[in-house]
Design a protein around this motif. Structure first.
Motif, mmCIF file in Angstrom:
data_model
loop_
_atom_site.group_PDB
_atom_site.id
_atom_site.type_symbol
_atom_site.label_atom_id
_atom_site.label_comp_id
_atom_site.label_asym_id
_atom_site.label_seq_id
_atom_site.Cartn_x
_atom_site.Cartn_y
_atom_site.Cartn_z
ATOM 1 N N UNK A 44 9.519 2.179 -12.165
ATOM 2 C CA UNK A 44 8.739 3.319 -12.649
ATOM 3 C C UNK A 44 7.766 3.791 -11.600
ATOM 4 N N UNK A 45 6.495 3.904 -11.979
ATOM 5 C CA UNK A 45 5.468 4.457 -11.091
ATOM 6 C C UNK A 45 4.191 3.641 -11.212
ATOM 7 N N UNK A 46 3.577 3.320 -10.072
ATOM 8 C CA UNK A 46 2.321 2.565 -10.043
ATOM 9 C C UNK A 46 1.487 3.045 -8.863
ATOM 10 N N UNK A 47 0.187 2.854 -8.965
ATOM 11 C CA UNK A 47 -0.724 3.040 -7.844
ATOM 12 C C UNK A 47 -1.171 1.650 -7.411
ATOM 13 N N UNK A 48 -1.052 1.365 -6.134
ATOM 14 C CA UNK A 48 -1.407 0.051 -5.625
ATOM 15 C C UNK A 48 -2.542 0.108 -4.631
ATOM 16 N N UNK A 49 -3.262 -0.990 -4.547
ATOM 17 C CA UNK A 49 -4.333 -1.175 -3.578
ATOM 18 C C UNK A 49 -3.930 -2.327 -2.660
ATOM 19 N N UNK A 50 -3.950 -2.083 -1.364
ATOM 20 C CA UNK A 50 -3.678 -3.121 -0.382
ATOM 21 C C UNK A 50 -4.922 -3.300 0.469
ATOM 22 N N UNK A 51 -5.507 -4.479 0.429
ATOM 23 C CA UNK A 51 -6.604 -4.814 1.333
ATOM 24 C C UNK A 51 -5.956 -5.493 2.528
ATOM 25 N N UNK A 52 -5.991 -4.806 3.657
ATOM 26 C CA UNK A 52 -5.253 -5.243 4.840
ATOM 27 C C UNK A 52 -6.218 -5.744 5.907
ATOM 28 N N UNK A 53 -5.897 -6.917 6.442
ATOM 29 C CA UNK A 53 -6.630 -7.478 7.586
ATOM 30 C C UNK A 53 -5.659 -7.572 8.756
ATOM 31 N N UNK A 54 -6.123 -7.132 9.921
ATOM 32 C CA UNK A 54 -5.275 -7.224 11.104
ATOM 33 C C UNK A 54 -5.859 -8.223 12.086
ATOM 34 N N UNK A 55 -4.981 -8.812 12.861
ATOM 35 C CA UNK A 55 -5.374 -9.789 13.870
ATOM 36 C C UNK A 55 -5.890 -9.051 15.105
ATOM 37 N N UNK A 56 -6.542 -9.781 16.026
ATOM 38 C CA UNK A 56 -7.025 -9.147 17.264
ATOM 39 C C UNK A 56 -5.904 -8.486 18.083
ATOM 40 N N UNK A 57 -4.673 -8.971 17.931
ATOM 41 C CA UNK A 57 -3.567 -8.355 18.669
ATOM 42 C C UNK A 57 -2.892 -7.217 17.904
ATOM 43 N N UNK A 58 -3.506 -6.787 16.794
ATOM 44 C CA UNK A 58 -3.044 -5.592 16.095
ATOM 45 C C UNK A 58 -1.928 -5.788 15.094
ATOM 46 N N UNK A 59 -1.680 -7.010 14.673
ATOM 47 C CA UNK A 59 -0.650 -7.283 13.671
ATOM 48 C C UNK A 59 -1.304 -7.555 12.322
ATOM 49 N N UNK A 60 -0.565 -7.300 11.260
ATOM 50 C CA UNK A 60 -1.073 -7.578 9.922
ATOM 51 C C UNK A 60 -1.112 -9.082 9.731
ATOM 52 N N UNK A 61 -2.303 -9.605 9.396
ATOM 53 C CA UNK A 61 -2.397 -11.045 9.162
ATOM 54 C C UNK A 61 -2.584 -11.372 7.682
#
Length: 108
Positions: free
Chosen positions: A84-101
């Motif tokens: 169906x349909x949803x609204x999501x929240x993603x709290x994203x932290x990235x590493x010093x080298x620019x990757x999602x951690x």
């Protein structure tokens, strides 16, 4: 951060699992409260993307990005798919080298 989020949305929408995985650190964690589980490392992130994006034919549309600091952002996404349909929240932290951690995910 905006480019990284756009790349994640684009690869997930294309069901490009390997492309999406290339954006994550090897020890990354996705903790998704809405499914009641955490997915750890490359194998866990792969499982999450395959199950919840590919498996449900999920398409995401970026609604907003609020940068908390240089390494943390809160992202709102509009999700549609077989569920169906949803609204999501993603709290994203990235590493010093620019990757999602880390992604802490939930639904509104």
């Amino acid at each position: 951060m905006q480019k990284l989020v756009a790349s994640f949305v684009a690869t997930a929408n294309a069901f490009d699992v390997d492309g999406a995985l290339s954006l994550f650190a090897a020890d990354a964690v996705i903790d998704d409260v809405s499914v009641g589980d955490a997915f750890v490392g490359t194998d866990g992130v792969r499982q999450y993307i395959e199950r919840f994006f590919v498996g449900y034919s999920t398409k995401s549309r970026l609604l907003s990005i609020e940068e908390v600091d240089g390494c943390h952002s809160e992202v709102r996404l509009d999700f549609t798919g077989d569920f169906g349909h949803e609204i999501g929240i993603l709290k994203i932290a990235i590493s010093p080298d620019g990757l999602i951690e880390r992604i802490d995910a939930d639904l509104e």
